[in-house]
Structure formats: C-alpha cells, structure tokens
Design an enzyme around this catalytic site. Structure first.
Site, PDB file in Angstrom:
ATOM      1  N   TYR A 153       2.039 -11.994  -3.574  1.00 23.48           N
ATOM      2  CA  TYR A 153       1.924 -11.702  -2.133  1.00 23.48           C
ATOM      3  C   TYR A 153       0.489 -11.915  -1.646  1.00 23.48           C
ATOM      4  O   TYR A 153       0.262 -12.564  -0.619  1.00 23.48           O
ATOM      5  CB  TYR A 153       2.369 -10.265  -1.886  1.00 23.48           C
ATOM      6  CG  TYR A 153       2.358  -9.847  -0.429  1.00 23.48           C
ATOM      7  CD1 TYR A 153       3.346 -10.286   0.455  1.00 23.48           C
ATOM      8  CD2 TYR A 153       1.372  -8.989   0.068  1.00 23.48           C
ATOM      9  CE1 TYR A 153       3.337  -9.893   1.796  1.00 23.48           C
ATOM     10  CE2 TYR A 153       1.361  -8.594   1.391  1.00 23.48           C
ATOM     11  CZ  TYR A 153       2.351  -9.040   2.252  1.00 23.48           C
ATOM     12  OH  TYR A 153       2.339  -8.642   3.572  1.00 23.48           O
ATOM     13  N   VAL A 186       2.032  -0.769   7.257  1.00 23.08           N
ATOM     14  CA  VAL A 186       2.838  -0.502   8.445  1.00 23.08           C
ATOM     15  C   VAL A 186       4.257  -0.204   7.964  1.00 23.08           C
ATOM     16  O   VAL A 186       4.910  -1.099   7.404  1.00 23.08           O
ATOM     17  CB  VAL A 186       2.857  -1.733   9.387  1.00 23.08           C
ATOM     18  CG1 VAL A 186       3.656  -1.427  10.640  1.00 23.08           C
ATOM     19  CG2 VAL A 186       1.436  -2.169   9.733  1.00 23.08           C
TER      20      VAL A 186
END
Ligand SMILES: NC(=O)c1ccc[n+]([C@@H]2O[C@H](COP(=O)([O-])OP(=O)(O)OC[C@H]3O[C@@H](n4cnc5c(N)ncnc54)[C@H](O)[C@@H]3O)[C@@H](O)[C@H]2O)c1
Length: 247
Positions: A153, A186
C-alpha cells in the site's frame, strides 16, 4: 461549517470523482454537488445514494479500456470536465514476509496503475478542450512515512505522489494543476474489517488534535484545490493527518 452555508464555488462545473461510490470519495462528490457542480462518479461499485449526482458510470480503474470508455461517457454527460478527483483505492494490511507477489500487484494495479490511467485520460481531455483543469489524487500518509504492514500500500501511494508531481510538471504549461492529498486515518469501509477499538485509541493519540480524520476533512481540501483559491498550488502532496505527519 457545513456545506450548506458555504458560498457555491462550482455552479455548473463538470466534476468526475473516481471512487466516489463510498467513503472519502462519496463525501467529495456530495460536497461538490452541494456547491453546484454536476458530478459524475466512476466506480466499480454502486453508490449508496445518487440523488445529488449527474451520473454514475461503472468503471474498473485497472482496465485501460474501461477507464477510457468510462471517462468518455462522463464527458458526454457533462460536456467539459475541468475537475477530476481520484479517490479509488484499495488497502492491504500484511507484513513484508507475508505479502505475495499477487497481493503486491493487486494493490499497485488499483492504486498506482489506476491513478496513471485516470490522470492520463483526464489530462488529454483538459489539454484538448483548453481547460485550466484541476486533478486531485488521493494518496496517503503512508506514501511519506510508510506504515508497518503496509509494504504494498505505502509503495503504491508513493507512486500516486510521484505521478501527481510528474503530471504537474508536464501540465503546468497548459494551466492544469495536479496535486495529491495524503490523509491519515479516516474511519471508512476501508480497513473496517481489521480496525479495533484499540487501534482507534492509538491512532487518535498520534494526532496533536487527538482525533481521527473525517471524509469532510479531506473533501474540504479537495474543493479548495479545485477552487480559484488553489490555483497557484501544483505538484504538492498535502497532509490531512491531524498533525500525525508534518512533512
Ligand atoms: N480511509 C483511510 O484511512 C485512508 C487513509 C489514507 C488514504 N486513503 C485513501 O483514500 C481513498 C478513499 O478511501 P476510502 O477510505 O474512502 O475507501 P472506500 O473503500 O470507502 O472507497 C474506495 C472506493 O474505491 C472504489 N474502487 C476500488 N477499486 C476500484 C477499481 N478498481 N475501479 C473503480 N473503483 C474502485 C471502491 O469501490 C470504493 O467506492 C483511497 O485511495 C484510500 O487509499 C484512505
């Protein structure tokens, strides 16, 4: 401040939000629509709500012909598309020693290759149409400082930052800006299956502000970058991390 009390900055503007079916991208699409934009979402999934959208086009960002056809359909719907946001992405939490080549490739395909394909098709449209366009790519704090168990990632998001910088260099002469946003944590569908209450407490303590980010935090900066106020910013990788990252 809520979107309803902000003066409309995007009345009639055509906006494409890739990955706008959920999470951060969905909120970005809502906020643009609330300020008068005509918004088309490109996503492989369907949004939970599409009342505010001018269109939803099924597209897989990994597939070149799907991106080309999806973007062309968005242009047909909107006429001109001066604003393109790429919020599509996938995450993998796996240590280096347990990350297979197939895992690695799957993450690069969506996050890096997808950003390349969308940035390229958006730039071609903006240059052809003579638009002083705005491209905003959602990267991650992981692009700058890595993250344990985020080998694939973090690398893919570093590529998103690099793609945004190179595109900014090449497209500036056309009046087109390209920026990346690097959110911190988030809470969305992404990572929900592995996110524990302990994780949330720990992540909150990493921010001087003591909380996680919200989709609105990222949407606010996205709209700023697409607005006249953001016109002299390009090639940046801007943190929205509550101070977890400061470089
Ligand atoms: N949530 C976080 O903590 C966080 C932190 C940093 C960066 N980000 C980045 O923000 C962006 C939005 O993440 P989110 O939290 O809203 O996640 P999300 O899972 O809620 O939304 C991602 C969207 O991307 C779409 N998508 C995935 N692969 C696609 C493909 N091949 N083609 C088309 N659409 C595809 C999904 O269908 C989904 O609608 C992502 O790029 C993510 O990496 C998120």
């Amino acid at each position: 401040m809520t979107a309803s009390v902000v003066a409309a900055r995007f009345t009639g503007t055509g906006v494409v939000v890739a990955g706008g079916a959920s999470g951060i991208g969905a909120r970005i699409a809502e906020r643009f629509a609330a300020e008068g934009a005509r918004v088309v979402v490109l996503d492989r999934a369907a949004p939970r709500c599409d009342d505010h959208l001018a269109g939803v086009i099924a597209a897989d960002l990994v597939d070149e012909s799907s991106v080309t056809a999806g973007f062309a359909a968005a242009v047909e719907e909107l006429g001109q598309v001066p604003v393109v946001v790429n919020s599509a992405g996938i995450h993998l939490l796996a240590p280096l020693l347990e990350t297979s080549l197939a895992d690695w490739q799957r993450i690069q395909d969506v996050n890096a290759r997808g950003t390349f394909l969308l940035t390229r098709v958006a730039a071609a449209h903006m240059v052809d149409a003579g638009l002083p366009g705005r491209i905003v790519n959602i990267a991650s704090m992981a692009a700058k400082q890595g993250g344990a168990r985020e080998i694939a990632y973090a690398a893919s998001k570093a590529a998103v930052v690099a793609i945004s910088r190179v595109a900014a260099l090449e497209l500036g002469c056309h009046g087109i800006t390209v920026n990346a946003i690097c959110p911190g944590y988030v809470p969305t569908d992404m990572g929900a299956e592995t996110r524990s209450e302990d994780d949330v407490r720990r992540w909150c303590s990493m921010s001087p502000l003591g909380r996680l980010g919200t989709p609105d935090d990222v949407a606010g900066l996205t709209l700023f970058l697409a607005s006249p106020e953001g016109s002299y910013m390009t090639g940046q990788a801007l943190n929205v991390t509550g101070g977890m990252a400061m470089h």
